[in-house]
Design an enzyme around this catalytic site. Structure first.
Site, PDB file in Angstrom:
ATOM      1  N   ASP A 136       7.787   1.389  63.709  1.00  0.00           N
ATOM      2  CA  ASP A 136       6.405   1.246  63.277  1.00  0.00           C
ATOM      3  C   ASP A 136       6.202  -0.179  62.778  1.00  0.00           C
ATOM      4  O   ASP A 136       7.157  -0.840  62.357  1.00  0.00           O
ATOM      5  CB  ASP A 136       6.034   2.238  62.176  1.00  0.00           C
ATOM      6  CG  ASP A 136       4.520   2.386  62.075  1.00  0.00           C
ATOM      7  OD1 ASP A 136       3.958   3.145  62.886  1.00  0.00           O
ATOM      8  OD2 ASP A 136       3.906   1.724  61.230  1.00  0.00           O
ATOM      9  N   GLN A 137       4.967  -0.627  62.847  1.00  0.00           N
ATOM     10  CA  GLN A 137       4.632  -1.991  62.443  1.00  0.00           C
ATOM     11  C   GLN A 137       3.492  -1.962  61.435  1.00  0.00           C
ATOM     12  O   GLN A 137       2.517  -1.245  61.620  1.00  0.00           O
ATOM     13  CB  GLN A 137       4.222  -2.798  63.676  1.00  0.00           C
ATOM     14  CG  GLN A 137       3.969  -4.264  63.405  1.00  0.00           C
ATOM     15  CD  GLN A 137       3.530  -4.978  64.676  1.00  0.00           C
ATOM     16  OE1 GLN A 137       2.476  -4.689  65.218  1.00  0.00           O
ATOM     17  NE2 GLN A 137       4.355  -5.893  65.150  1.00  0.00           N
TER      18      GLN A 137
END
EC number: 3.6.1.9
Length: 198
Positions: A75-76
């Site tokens: 995830d970012q």
């Protein structure tokens, strides 16, 4: 031997793994990212910890559907002066985000978690600092005329590897994390597991 499963529908992440020569399967999972992110923000979690937690939620969800394999999830998170950004809901939201990022330096935190046998066995976070030129409303709209809707699924409403590169004056840190995955860290772990050639 365990297969590598990428718990993501992200074309960019799939491309990174394919280009690195990894054999893997994709298993997209859905979690309520907005609710989890908001809960973590309320608890005072750092952007880095939020990215890590979201990646772990995805890995845990995927391991229920593919037990016995290595599950890689990522995830970012984009943060500007402590504010966490979400993916734009629509073009107007994208324009507002770009206006807020314009003329400032923001951070991207790309977390990856690997699960095996229903528990985390590895995790890593890559970071990058991105400095954006100052853009007028007209410039932002001209950019979105070309980039929308391709950037609708990207936090910050840009793809720095494409047309979005024109938005920036400087990018520092882990380039692969800009693309959404701390690839070199992932490869180091997989090499230790014998899944990557030396």
């Amino acid at each position: 031997m365990s297969r590598l499963i990428l718990a993501s529908a992200s074309a960019a992440r799939r491309s990174l793994l394919q280009n690195a020569g990894l054999a893997f399967e994709s298993l997209p999972v859905r979690i309520d990212e907005d609710a989890i992110r908001q809960s973590l923000i309320t608890e005072g979690a750092t952007p880095r910890d939020i990215a890590d937690a979201l990646a772990e939620f995805k890995a845990r969800k995927a391991t229920e559907r593919a037990p016995g394999h290595l599950i890689l999830a990522s995830d970012q998170i984009l943060a500007l002066r402590g504010e966490i950004f979400a993916k734009p809901r629509d073009r107007e939201d994208a324009a507002r985000d770009l206006h807020r990022l314009s003329g400032h330096t923001h951070h991207l935190y790309s977390a990856a978690v690997i699960y095996e046998d229903a528990k985390p066995v590895w995790r890593g976070v890559g970071t990058a600092r991105l400095s954006m030129h100052t853009h007028s409303e007209a410039q932002i709209n001209a950019y979105l005329d070309q980039a929308w809707p391709d950037v609708s699924s990207s936090v910050g409403a840009y793809h720095a590897e494409g047309l979005g590169a024109q938005l920036f004056s400087r990018i520092e840190g882990d380039w692969f994390s800009v693309l959404g995955l701390p690839l070199l860290q992932v490869l180091s772990y997989l090499r230790m597991r014998g899944m990557v050639a030396p």
